[in-house]
Structures are given as structure tokens and as C-alpha cells.
Design a protein around this motif. Sequence first.
Motif, PDB file in Angstrom:
ATOM      1  N   MET A   1       0.836  -1.200   0.000  1.00 50.87           N
ATOM      2  CA  MET A   1       0.000   0.000   0.000  1.00 50.87           C
ATOM      3  C   MET A   1       0.874   1.255   0.000  1.00 50.87           C
ATOM      4  SD  MET A   1      -3.074  -0.855   2.591  1.00 50.87           S
ATOM      5  CE  MET A   1      -2.027  -1.371   3.954  1.00 50.87           C
ATOM      6  N   VAL A   2       0.576   2.155  -0.928  1.00 55.86           N
ATOM      7  CA  VAL A   2       1.320   3.413  -1.014  1.00 55.86           C
ATOM      8  C   VAL A   2       0.318   4.546  -1.165  1.00 55.86           C
ATOM      9  CG1 VAL A   2       3.280   4.553  -2.108  1.00 55.86           C
ATOM     10  CG2 VAL A   2       2.934   2.128  -2.487  1.00 55.86           C
ATOM     11  N   GLY A   3       0.568   5.651  -0.488  1.00 55.47           N
ATOM     12  CA  GLY A   3      -0.302   6.815  -0.621  1.00 55.47           C
ATOM     13  C   GLY A   3       0.433   7.920  -1.343  1.00 55.47           C
ATOM     14  N   LEU A   4      -0.277   8.602  -2.251  1.00 50.75           N
ATOM     15  CA  LEU A   4       0.309   9.761  -2.934  1.00 50.75           C
ATOM     16  C   LEU A   4      -0.617  10.948  -2.708  1.00 50.75           C
ATOM     17  CD1 LEU A   4       2.364  11.048  -4.979  1.00 50.75           C
ATOM     18  CD2 LEU A   4       0.775  10.387  -6.763  1.00 50.75           C
ATOM     19  N   ASP A   5      -0.080  11.967  -2.071  1.00 48.44           N
ATOM     20  CA  ASP A   5      -0.861  13.177  -1.822  1.00 48.44           C
ATOM     21  C   ASP A   5      -0.366  14.263  -2.763  1.00 48.44           C
ATOM     22  OD1 ASP A   5      -2.236  15.341  -0.796  1.00 48.44           O
ATOM     23  OD2 ASP A   5      -0.961  15.556   0.978  1.00 48.44           O
ATOM     24  N   PHE A   6      -1.138  14.482  -3.826  1.00 48.07           N
ATOM     25  CA  PHE A   6      -0.818  15.541  -4.790  1.00 48.07           C
ATOM     26  C   PHE A   6      -1.485  16.806  -4.256  1.00 48.07           C
ATOM     27  CE2 PHE A   6      -2.532  17.280  -9.040  1.00 48.07           C
ATOM     28  CZ  PHE A   6      -1.499  18.183  -9.168  1.00 48.07           C
ATOM     29  N   GLY A   7      -0.750  17.564  -3.468  1.00 45.07           N
ATOM     30  CA  GLY A   7      -1.329  18.730  -2.809  1.00 45.07           C
ATOM     31  C   GLY A   7      -1.153  19.997  -3.623  1.00 45.07           C
ATOM     32  N   THR A   8      -1.843  21.041  -3.207  1.00 40.49           N
ATOM     33  CA  THR A   8      -1.767  22.311  -3.928  1.00 40.49           C
ATOM     34  C   THR A   8      -0.346  22.871  -3.895  1.00 40.49           C
ATOM     35  OG1 THR A   8      -4.028  22.721  -3.238  1.00 40.49           O
ATOM     36  CG2 THR A   8      -2.836  24.588  -4.120  1.00 40.49           C
ATOM     37  N   SER A   9       0.305  22.806  -2.742  1.00 38.29           N
ATOM     38  CA  SER A   9       1.656  23.366  -2.698  1.00 38.29           C
ATOM     39  C   SER A   9       2.754  22.304  -2.604  1.00 38.29           C
ATOM     40  CB  SER A   9       1.785  24.364  -1.553  1.00 38.29           C
ATOM     41  OG  SER A   9       1.288  23.808  -0.375  1.00 38.29           O
ATOM     42  N   THR A  10       2.446  21.125  -2.042  1.00 36.36           N
ATOM     43  CA  THR A  10       3.472  20.082  -1.971  1.00 36.36           C
ATOM     44  C   THR A  10       2.892  18.716  -2.353  1.00 36.36           C
ATOM     45  OG1 THR A  10       3.011  19.576   0.352  1.00 36.36           O
ATOM     46  CG2 THR A  10       4.694  21.244  -0.064  1.00 36.36           C
ATOM     47  N   THR A  11       3.777  17.827  -2.767  1.00 34.43           N
ATOM     48  CA  THR A  11       3.378  16.464  -3.128  1.00 34.43           C
ATOM     49  C   THR A  11       4.186  15.503  -2.255  1.00 34.43           C
ATOM     50  OG1 THR A  11       2.802  17.090  -5.374  1.00 34.43           O
ATOM     51  CG2 THR A  11       3.348  14.778  -5.040  1.00 34.43           C
ATOM     52  N   SER A  12       3.501  14.541  -1.638  1.00 35.45           N
ATOM     53  CA  SER A  12       4.190  13.597  -0.748  1.00 35.45           C
ATOM     54  C   SER A  12       3.762  12.167  -1.011  1.00 35.45           C
ATOM     55  CB  SER A  12       3.881  13.870   0.722  1.00 35.45           C
ATOM     56  OG  SER A  12       3.648  15.194   0.968  1.00 35.45           O
ATOM     57  N   VAL A  13       4.623  11.256  -0.548  1.00 33.11           N
ATOM     58  CA  VAL A  13       4.366   9.820  -0.696  1.00 33.11           C
ATOM     59  C   VAL A  13       4.546   9.191   0.683  1.00 33.11           C
ATOM     60  CG1 VAL A  13       5.259   7.683  -1.719  1.00 33.11           C
ATOM     61  CG2 VAL A  13       5.123   9.748  -3.109  1.00 33.11           C
ATOM     62  N   ALA A  14       3.730   8.186   0.994  1.00 34.14           N
ATOM     63  CA  ALA A  14       3.914   7.467   2.265  1.00 34.14           C
ATOM     64  C   ALA A  14       3.606   6.001   2.073  1.00 34.14           C
ATOM     65  CB  ALA A  14       3.018   8.051   3.351  1.00 34.14           C
ATOM     66  N   SER A  15       4.237   5.177   2.883  1.00 40.08           N
ATOM     67  CA  SER A  15       3.906   3.759   2.966  1.00 40.08           C
ATOM     68  C   SER A  15       3.304   3.576   4.357  1.00 40.08           C
ATOM     69  CB  SER A  15       5.171   2.919   2.796  1.00 40.08           C
ATOM     70  OG  SER A  15       5.900   2.899   4.003  1.00 40.08           O
ATOM     71  N   PRO A  16       2.755   2.400   4.675  1.00 40.88           N
ATOM     72  CA  PRO A  16       2.203   2.236   6.023  1.00 40.88           C
ATOM     73  C   PRO A  16       3.264   2.453   7.111  1.00 40.88           C
ATOM     74  CG  PRO A  16       1.425   0.495   4.598  1.00 40.88           C
ATOM     75  CD  PRO A  16       2.483   1.231   3.833  1.00 40.88           C
ATOM     76  N   ARG A  17       4.560   2.430   6.731  1.00 39.76           N
ATOM     77  CA  ARG A  17       5.621   2.638   7.723  1.00 39.76           C
ATOM     78  C   ARG A  17       5.923   4.109   7.959  1.00 39.76           C
ATOM     79  NH1 ARG A  17       9.937  -0.341   4.879  1.00 39.76           N
ATOM     80  NH2 ARG A  17      11.273   0.232   6.608  1.00 39.76           N
ATOM     81  N   GLY A  18       5.344   4.982   7.164  1.00 37.81           N
ATOM     82  CA  GLY A  18       5.557   6.413   7.363  1.00 37.81           C
ATOM     83  C   GLY A  18       5.792   7.135   6.063  1.00 37.81           C
ATOM     84  N   VAL A  19       6.083   8.430   6.173  1.00 34.60           N
ATOM     85  CA  VAL A  19       6.305   9.245   4.981  1.00 34.60           C
ATOM     86  C   VAL A  19       7.592   8.778   4.297  1.00 34.60           C
ATOM     87  CG1 VAL A  19       6.785  11.597   4.173  1.00 34.60           C
ATOM     88  CG2 VAL A  19       5.117  11.228   6.002  1.00 34.60           C
ATOM     89  N   VAL A  20       7.520   8.625   2.988  1.00 32.32           N
ATOM     90  CA  VAL A  20       8.713   8.258   2.218  1.00 32.32           C
ATOM     91  C   VAL A  20       9.271   9.564   1.641  1.00 32.32           C
ATOM     92  CG1 VAL A  20       9.576   6.944   0.246  1.00 32.32           C
ATOM     93  CG2 VAL A  20       7.664   6.049   1.592  1.00 32.32           C
ATOM     94  N   PRO A  21      10.436  10.012   2.110  1.00 36.71           N
ATOM     95  CA  PRO A  21      10.925  11.315   1.650  1.00 36.71           C
ATOM     96  C   PRO A  21      11.190  11.316   0.146  1.00 36.71           C
ATOM     97  CG  PRO A  21      12.155  10.550   3.578  1.00 36.71           C
ATOM     98  CD  PRO A  21      11.363   9.382   3.077  1.00 36.71           C
ATOM     99  N   ILE A  22      10.605  12.285  -0.562  1.00 35.26           N
ATOM    100  CA  ILE A  22      10.843  12.356  -2.015  1.00 35.26           C
ATOM    101  C   ILE A  22      11.429  13.704  -2.437  1.00 35.26           C
ATOM    102  CG2 ILE A  22       9.122  10.616  -2.715  1.00 35.26           C
ATOM    103  CD1 ILE A  22       7.340  13.067  -3.545  1.00 35.26           C
TER     104      ILE A  22
END
Lengths: 493, 242
Positions: A1-22
Motif C-alpha cells: 500500500m502506497v499513498g500519494l498526496d498531490f497537494g496544492t503546494s506540496t506532493t508527498s508519498v507514504a507507505s504504512p511505515r511512514g512518509v517516504v521522503p521524495i
Amino acid sequence: MVGLDFGTSTTSVASPRGVVPIGTDESWMPSVVGYGDVSIVAGEEALELDPSQLVRSIKRAITDNRTFVRVDTPTGIRDVRADDLIVALLREAADRAAARGQDLSEGRAVQLGCPAMWDGRQRTRLVELARRAGLAVSLASLVDEPVAAGIAWLARREVRTPQRLLVFDMGGGTLDIAVLNVGKDVSVLAALGVAEAGDALDELIAEDLDNALGASGVDVDSLSAPRRARGRLRDAAREAKIGLSTMEEHVVVLPRRLFGISDLWYTREQLNAVFAPQLDRAELYVEAALRAAQLTGHVPGTASDILRTPFEELAAAVDVVLLSGGMSQVPYVAQRLRELFPLPTAIEVAATPPESAVVLGLANAARYGRINMYRPAFDILLEWNHGRESRTVYHAYTPLVETRQIARGGDIRYERNGTELSLPPTGKGKLKVVSHSGHRVRATLGVRSLDGFPVALNEEKFEFAIYPNGRISLTDGSGTHDGHIADWNLSGT
Amino acid sequence: MTERSRGKALAGRFAGDPVAAVCHVLRRAAAPLTATDIKQALQDGGVAKADVDRVWPRVQRKLAAHDEVLVAGRTYRWSVVPKAVTATQALELLGEARIPAGDKALLVDVVRAALTHQPENGKHAEDSSDAEDSGDAEDEARRRQSAIDAVRALAELASEAEELAVNEARPEALIHRLRARVKRSGLEPIDRAGDETTFDRRRHKPIDGAIRDGARVLVVRPGYVWKAPTEEVLIAKAVVEE
């Protein structure tokens, strides 16, 4: 499972273990994209371009239904397709995630966030762009951002009895409020988003500092370099906002040669005073969301009933208020919500830091069933002439309750009539339900299934309505049929 | 068995257990199949399209978790090789005659990986799965980020101190700003430079020599305690002189 947050000012990725720094230096990548000398560049590299060559907040192109954005390209200033820029940005995020061990292009459960207010067209647009960028996603991969924030909170605890949450997500660009019921599943009872930019607070603080200087006998306009002085004040305002998140007072240190004085003390109370009108408005939105939530689910009632319900009663039904988004780090936000809700209601941050709540929730979203009762995730079509002609009676993700309906009073429902749909005066047709999540919609009209229900076409008489409590009603040439949506469409598993 | 009776058998199997029917299709396939291929095979076997579409999402999830189905990209393949096969098991399986070619390649890869990557610290070769690899890259990215965040806090502090000095900030303002800055990282000061206090060896460090507990001392520079979410760490004692 991977989450991708395409935000207005920032975009981030996380796995169930935490934020994956990109990011190159932050855990997130700036949602900035532009034209370099050779090709489209996204992220930090785009920030190095001339401002005319880049677009910030490209996500707004979807929110505002814009096809083109104006950018300075190698072939001159022209309107370019926003979609191409979004694809480049998403591809860059996916490439970086892959380099850090999270491949978003494979058959993994990638969950993608989207604003709760987006309609079906906007959602489909994002999914198509994400697919063009090589992400393994479908409409069922989309999770409303406030729902994700709720899941981030839920994932850290065991909820024994169902809880009602109010997510208060205040970011730089928008304020999103959602009312959720959480337990085994997460149901959205109401969601609304308004352009109440938290960023506006910086400007207000800067003005306040200007006034405070005036009170100390310093007139910024009469200084030797007023423009430079105002630039300094805007920078000082951002500093003050951050400084006052942990301290009761902040000292603005000013260059004596420019301002004539060396410092100015600014207190949390002063900041609260300039922030208050914005939070007064936010409270009205909280109330509107709670009233809308009252209509959803199985509480019968008309708008007048809902309007008569005292706010205290609506607030008392909320177990936890969850704070999400960068602006919720301003202590006054929690303070105002604490004052608004009764004591048994807990005020908590959705995740630490609160601006990571959405992406952390996305990474855990596949663990929970999600039901959108506010904006059902299915289309209802009316077909005739052997399917050769059709009208969309209900577009997926259209809100069943509009805030203005509550204010108007009367029955609250989503409705469409034969004239609006330009139906033929006579003939036979049938309803067709198209789920956007792969899950079957169990709904009935009379004793029959809603899907495939025969309709006696009649432009004048035709009326179709969905009520927020799941009731459906159809009037056609043969009479009126009542029914119900048995279980709201699951948009995940 | 005729084509017709085979079709009936598949439709019957599907009615009883759709996942078993799909596994049957995969077992008989010579090459990896896409979802469309599987659905077509089921329809060819007499299952109604609507029935296939209805159960597909559930079947798809079961397949992803199925021990003998390998999901690669958008294709599904039947494999007799368990997902977490060890190098020893792989070698034994390779000795069996009935192993399909696709699986053989997989087993060879497992054995080759075991030979080229010597186990470290008693770690077994079977630990080096894809998940482990992705975990390594992910963990490494997090370690790097933590280091950057720590150094960034330091850079911001240095940059702020320089700005304050050039702006000739009064000592009171300067101290307030520096303390506010480090408080955001969870740092709480111990005492204040220039203040007088009573010596406490748990919180104070003599600048030189030894000082007895309870003696009056002057704070030369403050100390700091880091209030982490789960513990308090004494980062530096306040330096004092008698």
C-alpha cells in the motif's frame, strides 16, 4: 500500500511505515512545474526557473476546471495544457518514490488523495492523468483528503464503538471540513471546502505589524525605503506566525537603520485578534457541515427541522475534532474549536506533523471500507432506444445536499426532472447504475432493482430524487415508485 | 472430454468457487495472462460476462494473496513455487521434472541470488525479497531525511543569529528569539547566562575544578534538555562558575 498526496503546494508519498521522503531536501516535493530550456521540469528544479516559466499550485487547474495555463516556453509565451504539466509532476513524484523503494506503477494498492469537493469529472481527470504518468490507479484508488486525515488518526488506535469525527483541515489554500462516522468503515456524512486561504493570515499580521509600528511612532510610508520596509514586515509576519506557535510572545527584530527602532514585541493575543474574523467564518462552515451531516444517514427530516436543531446538540454528537493541515499548528485554531465544542469532545491532531495527515492516511486507506453518503460514487443513467440514447440522471460524486438548500428550508434532496433532461414525451426506457468503484450498488425501486428498472418515458411527469438518507423516488408515466439504496457504495475495501 | 463438456465443467466450477475456476484457467495457460485474457477464457468456458464482471474485484484480491499465483505488472501466472522460497528449497524444486519453464527461471534466480549475496550477520538469503529491498531504500531515505532535518535546524539557527547580530538586536530580544527557535525542536533551556543560582550537579557543570552542591554559582552558559515525545534527554548541563 502506497499513498500519494498531490497537494496544492506540496506532493508527498507514504507507505504504512511512514512518509517516504521524495524531496531533494524536504520530505515532500514542491508541486511546482515549468518549462526548462529543453523539457518540462517538476519539483525543486522548477523553482529555479524564471517565475514566468513555472506554474505553482497546478492542482488548482483541476479544481477550477481550466484546460490551459499560460507559461513562458522555449517557443515563447503560450497557453499550454495543464494536463501535460500535471502528468510531468506526477511522473516525477512516482520516479522519486520508485528510487526510494516504492513503485507506484505496479499492481500495488496506490491510493491517491483528492479534495472532497471534486465532482466526478474532476476525479476522472486526475485518475486519467495519474495513469498517463504510469501510476496503477483507478477511480476506486481515490480517497477524499479529509477521509484520509481521519484514517491517519484511526490507524493509530483501536476504535471499539463507532465514533463521529469532524476533520478541520486548514491548509495554505483552502479550508476543508468533513464529518465522518468511523468504525470498521469510514463513512463521509458531509464534506465542504472553501477558499479560506490560511496564507491570508501572513498578510494580516504584516498589516498589524505596520499598525503597531505606527503606534510606536514609526510611519512606514515616511521611511526612506518604504517598499523594502514592507518586504521586511511580510517576512517578519511569517516568522511571527511560526514563533507564536510555541511562544506566547515574539520579538520582531528590525534593522534600526531602516526603521529607526530595533524591535517590536508581538503577542499571541494580537495574532489571535487578526485571525479571529477568519475563524468566525470557519465556525459557520463547521456548523453548515454538521447540519448537512444530520441529513445524511438515517435521520429523517426536512431542512426546517435541521435548521431548528440547536448548534449545541449538533456539536455534542461529535466525539473528536481532528486538526489537519499546516495552519492547524497555530494554537488559536485548537483554542477556538475547544471553545466551540462541549468538553467531552476531544480536540486532537490527525497526525504529527498535521500536514502529513493526508498522505499517512492514504497509505493506510486500503485497510478500511469507505462509504461516501454525501457524494455517492455511482452514475445513474436512463437509457432508451436499445441503449442508443441515454441521459445521466445522477452524476457520480454530485453532492446530495447543497449548503444553500439547508438555508432555504423545505425538503432536501438531489432531483432531476424530464424537462431538465430533455426526455422524449413517450416511450420505454430503463435505468442503469454504473459503479465507479467495482462494487455493486444494491438499490431498489418498488420490488425491483434500481439497475434495469423499466421507465415509462414522459418528459412532463418524469422526476427522480435521491434523499440524503438513502431514499430514492421516481415518478414516470406509470406513477410514483419509492425505493432505497441498501448500502451506500463502498469506494474501497 | 469434449470442448462443450469442458466448458460446462468450468462454468460449474465458477458457480461453486470463482477463484478456483480462475486458478484452473491459469494452471492450463502456457503463458502469463492479463485480466482481460482470464475473463475471456471464463466466457469461452460458458460463464456469463455479467457474472465474471460482478465477482472480478473479489477474485482479483484473492489472486493477489494466493500462494500459487504470481502477479507481475498486469499479468497473472500460475506458479508451483511458493512465494517465499528459500535457496535450498529452490535447489530441491529444480531437481523435480514437472517444474514449468517460467518457474525454473525463477528458481535459478533465487539460487543465483543466494550464491552472489553472502548472508550477513546470520541473515538468510530468503530475507532478501523485494519487500526487503524496498524497505532498505525507504529506510535509507528516512535516515537521510532525519539527518537533513537536524542539520537544517542548525543552519536556520546560525542564519537567524547572524541576522540578529547584524541588526544589532538587544540581548533580551536576541535571547528570546534563539530560545524560541530551539524550543520548536523540543529544546528547553536550563538557567540563563549571567544569572546566579545554587549549584546542582545533576543540572550544572563547573567551568573548572569541582563545586560542592548548594554553593552559589554564576551561570556562564545555559544547558539544554531535549523533550522528545517519549523521553527527556539532557543534551548539555549549564556551565557555571563559583
